[in-house]
Design a protein around this motif. Structure first.
Motif, short mmCIF file in Angstrom:
data_model
loop_
_atom_site.label_atom_id
_atom_site.label_comp_id
_atom_site.label_asym_id
_atom_site.label_seq_id
_atom_site.Cartn_x
_atom_site.Cartn_y
_atom_site.Cartn_z
N ASP A 37 -66.44 37.43 -27.35
CA ASP A 37 -66.32 38.57 -28.25
C ASP A 37 -67.73 39.07 -28.53
OD1 ASP A 37 -63.56 38.29 -28.45
OD2 ASP A 37 -63.73 36.86 -30.11
N VAL A 38 -67.97 40.35 -28.24
CA VAL A 38 -69.31 40.91 -28.39
C VAL A 38 -69.32 41.89 -29.56
CG1 VAL A 38 -71.19 42.17 -27.27
CG2 VAL A 38 -69.73 40.64 -25.92
N TYR A 39 -70.32 41.76 -30.43
CA TYR A 39 -70.47 42.66 -31.57
C TYR A 39 -71.90 43.21 -31.58
CZ TYR A 39 -66.24 40.39 -33.32
OH TYR A 39 -64.96 39.90 -33.45
N ILE A 40 -72.04 44.42 -32.06
CA ILE A 40 -73.36 45.00 -32.29
C ILE A 40 -73.47 45.38 -33.76
CG2 ILE A 40 -74.90 46.96 -31.81
CD1 ILE A 40 -73.91 46.98 -28.95
N TRP A 64 -70.64 42.54 -21.46
CA TRP A 64 -71.06 42.74 -22.85
C TRP A 64 -70.81 44.17 -23.33
CZ3 TRP A 64 -76.50 40.15 -23.86
CH2 TRP A 64 -76.43 38.78 -23.56
N ARG A 65 -70.38 45.03 -22.46
CA ARG A 65 -70.31 46.46 -22.82
C ARG A 65 -69.04 46.81 -23.59
NH1 ARG A 65 -72.59 48.82 -17.08
NH2 ARG A 65 -74.62 47.79 -17.21
N GLU A 66 -68.08 45.91 -23.63
CA GLU A 66 -66.89 46.13 -24.46
C GLU A 66 -67.12 45.40 -25.78
OE1 GLU A 66 -63.25 45.18 -22.50
OE2 GLU A 66 -63.80 46.25 -20.66
N PHE A 67 -67.64 46.13 -26.75
CA PHE A 67 -68.08 45.50 -28.00
C PHE A 67 -67.45 46.20 -29.21
CE2 PHE A 67 -71.04 48.84 -26.84
CZ PHE A 67 -71.14 49.58 -28.00
N GLU A 68 -67.58 45.55 -30.34
CA GLU A 68 -67.18 46.14 -31.61
C GLU A 68 -68.40 46.23 -32.51
OE1 GLU A 68 -63.79 44.41 -33.55
OE2 GLU A 68 -62.95 43.73 -31.63
#
Length: 760
Positions: A564-567, A754-758
């Motif tokens: 799970d990727v977050y920015i 990593w480009r599919e992030f929330e």
């Protein structure tokens, strides 16, 4: 069919005649730097009819083996019917201390050349001459002897008698090795996704004598995927040896484990790991002096017996084996590993043993390199490492101290001139305290060469003292400076930097690509590989890639759903850090409460990390934390990682530095690591060097800021994030903290997974 044993004249005579102790009392390095110059000086006095650098080769059958012995003799001199073999040796020793029989190995080398020539041209007698040149004062001393052909033949056969047992053992080892390689299967039941593709690409590259740049994701098993095909190529006669180069201890251990795994599957191969001297030394102090160390005293008297013993009983050599036999035969383990490396099938070592012009393995001649493959692990690290290896610097303070310590000696004038030169440089610096220069400062190099000669004389005469330690360190820095001056070109810049009373002069390698290419092309194959060789074109530019080189990019074998990727779009720019610190602390505590587990939190600097860590610890004393410290020992590093326990009942936050010891090469599988949080885009700190680099690359038509700052920074981010998913079963969260991660440029530098992030 009789086995063919190829060896150089030098290797043969050194094996038979080496004796004595390792004694690292001061030895001049002028012999190394001036040896070629000395040879040319002597050879320039030859008559037109004389010959220099004459290639000689012979084949001798002995003990059911065919010995192919070859080498280049320094000089072939003709006088009427007489033929003289001239062997030239340069030295910094006083020639009065050298008599006819001081160096039997030098006579041996010349006599073998004389035998080969006499055999080829059916001469019954030959004259052999040793010419010694003192490199400081250019004095010469010559000795000459006359030998009959039967005397020379008897001598050469006596050498082979001593050498044949070793040659037979080495031949038998190679037969066993090649047979074991042919039968060797891939050491796992199946290939992971992408592994077979990478292994096939490496094998093809070796077969075609090419170079390859491979970007292969973390967790694919890059080590075994590069070593296995290289070993198979060796068994087919395409290679004689391989080097596995790494930047860190932990990746050296991974390579050792790969060879050990193949050994358990039947591989018979000698693999030597070269570990830093101070780490393997058996004594309390690393002092290589025969009076202090029994492992140094008489080392060369025992080394051949140790070789025969080891190869008679071992089919696999690693660090533990080296330690065992070093103790058994009372040998220095570091020097033993270097001597073994010269004959081993595989060598695991740091980058500098191949690339650093100041410390590379000089015993590996070009003819060895043509049959050698070089595997470069974590190749992204080589860019900055190469810059440092190809750079050199000096400080004013050293010369000022030496001026005070050596008043009244012949060294005083030299260090005084150096100190004055630095004072003049300081006056030329701008208000900002620096000065950028292009081209070699010839006057400075001349002053340094004078210092080197004066220092050599002083060091050869003086006894141990604190002043001598500084003199020795400054001497080595000065000789390195002279070496770098000789390879200085348009890819370099010199700069002076002043801080208070200190003045530093540095010849700085901006672009190491040309020198890396010059070194790597001497080998049959070079394989550059990393999980973060991105952007690929940038690394090819920096590592000396050519248009004809192969490239390969392997997709991640892991599912997107594992991460799970977050920015969190906050500013982590220096000026905003105090304002956004509270939001970062709140995010960390919220993350741990919502998703309990073990986290690594990476920061771009120690100062920033410490500031957040202290505030977090005060505000959340209930959440366990640990922090990376400056200059941690190996035990302290291991203890830090041990805190990340599997199936722990409480969460843990580990604070670490981007680009530091915990941001790559760390393998925390399963539940030991549940999340990675990267604070900032990892830009290197603004400094004079980086700004000079930026201007240089901008002038060459590239994006200077990206080459100096953006790409190196993002590489650290990718490395840190790569700690999370190490196997098909791992899951976790990655949080990227910086608003720049949302920009088009940085989005383009993120891995696809990593480009599919929330947003947080």
């Amino acid at each position: 069919m009789q086995p063919e044993i190829k060896l150089s004249v030098r290797a043969l005579v050194e094996y038979v005649f080496r004796s004595g102790s390792i004694d690292n009392q001061f030895r001049t390095v002028t012999t190394l730097t001036e040896g070629t110059k000395a040879h040319k000086a002597i050879q320039s006095t030859y008559k037109e009819t004389d010959q220099k650098e004459v290639f000689l080769k012979t084949v001798i059958e002995y003990e059911k083996m065919m010995f192919v012995i070859e080498g280049r003799c320094d000089g072939l001199l003709f006088s009427r019917d007489e033929v003289i073999i001239d062997e030239i040796k340069s030295t910094s020793r006083d020639l009065r201390g050298i008599d006819e029989d001081t160096y039997p190995v030098h006579w041996a080398q010349a006599k073998v050349y004389a035998y080969i020539y006499a055999k080829d041209y059916e001469r019954q007698e030959m004259n052999v001459q040793l010419t010694y040149l003192q490199v400081v004062n250019n004095e010469q001393k010559q000795f000459q002897k006359r030998f009959t052909f039967p005397e020379l033949e008897q001598f050469v056969y006596s050498l082979l008698k001593h050498y044949s047992s070793y040659a037979s053992l080495m031949h038998d080892h190679r037969v066993r090795r090649d047979k074991s390689i042919k039968e060797l299967q891939f050491p796992f039941e199946t290939y992971r996704e992408g592994q077979r593709k990478l292994a096939g690409a490496v094998y093809k590259t070796i077969s075609e004598e090419k170079t390859i740049f491979a970007n292969a994701p973390t967790g694919i098993g890059k080590t075994i995927s590069t070593i296995f095909p290289t070993v198979k190529a060796m068994g087919e006669g395409k290679l004689e040896r391989l080097f596995y180069l790494t930047a860190k201890t932990i990746t050296r251990q991974t390579a050792e484990e790969a060879f050990s795994l193949m050994k358990n599957k039947g591989l018979c191969m000698s693999t030597v790991t070269i570990t830093a001297k101070d780490k393997v030394c058996f004594k309390e102090e690393t002092r290589c002096q025969k009076e202090y160390c029994e492992f140094a005293n008489g080392y060369y008297d025992r080394i051949n017996e140790a070789f025969l013993d080891l190869f008679s009983h071992e089919t696999f050599i690693n660090r533990a084996t080296i330690d065992e036999y070093a103790r058994k035969h009372t040998l220095c383990p570091f020097e033993f590993s270097l001597d073994l490396a010269f004959i081993a099938d595989a060598i695991i070592c740091d980058y500098n043993y191949i690339f650093d012009p100041k410390v590379s393995l000089k015993r590996f001649y070009d003819e060895h390199k043509k049959s050698t493959a070089v595997l470069i692990d974590e190749a992204h690290n080589l860019v900055d490492r190469a810059r440092e290896m190809f750079s050199a610097e000096l400080q004013k303070s050293n010369f000022l101290t030496l001026k005070r310590e050596y008043k009244g000696t012949h060294l005083y004038d030299s260090v005084n001139r150096m100190n004055k030169y630095f004072i003049e440089l300081k006056k030329k610096c701008t208000e900002e305290g620096h000065l950028v220069l292009k081209g070699v400062e010839e006057e400075l190099v001349e002053l340094i060469e004078e210092f080197v000669q004066s220092a050599e004389t002083e060091l050869l005469q003086s006894t141990n003292s604190e002043a001598q330690v500084l003199l020795l360190d400054t001497y080595f820095a000065a000789t390195a400076f002279v070496k770098i001056a000789k390879i200085y070109d348009e890819r370099y810049v010199s700069y002076v930097e002043v801080e208070k009373n200190e003045v530093q002069f540095k010849m700085f390698c901006l672009d190491p690509s040309h020198l890396l290419q010059q070194i790597s092309k001497k080998f049959r194959t070079t394989v550059y590989f990393s999980a973060t060789l991105l952007p690929l074109q940038y690394f090819m530019d920096m590592l000396g890639g050519r248009q004809e080189d192969y490239t390969i990019s392997i997709s991640s074998p892991f599912a997107k759903e594992q991460t799970d990727v977050y920015i969190q779009p906050l500013s982590t720019r220096f000026r905003d850090r105090e304002h956004t610190k509270k939001q970062i602390i709140n995010m960390l505590s919220k993350m741990v409460m919502q998703r309990p587990g073990n986290y690594l939190v990476f920061f771009p600097s120690y100062q920033y990390m410490k500031s957040v860590y202290e505030d977090f610890s005060i505000n959340h004393p209930d959440i366990p934390t640990i922090i990376q410290n400056h200059s941690m020992t190996e035990d302290e590093r291991e203890q830090f990682l041990k805190e990340f326990k599997e199936e722990s009942t409480e969460s843990l936050l580990g604070f670490a530095v981007l680009g530091g010891i915990f941001s790559e090469g760390v393998d925390l599988k399963g539940d030991r690591l549940n999340g990675v949080i990267v604070v900032s885009v990892g830009l290197p700190q603004l400094c004079l060097e980086r700004n000079i680099m930026k201007e240089y690359f901008q002038a060459t038509g590239k994006n200077g800021y990206d080459y100096a700052y953006t790409f190196p920074g993002m590489n650290k981010v990718l490395q840190a994030g790569g700690r999370l998913i190490r196997s098909e079963k791992d899951t976790g969260v990655i949080v990227l903290v910086d608003d720049r991660f949302l920009s088009q440029k940085y989005q383009g530098l993120l891995p696809s997974e990593w480009r599919e992030f929330e947003l947080l």
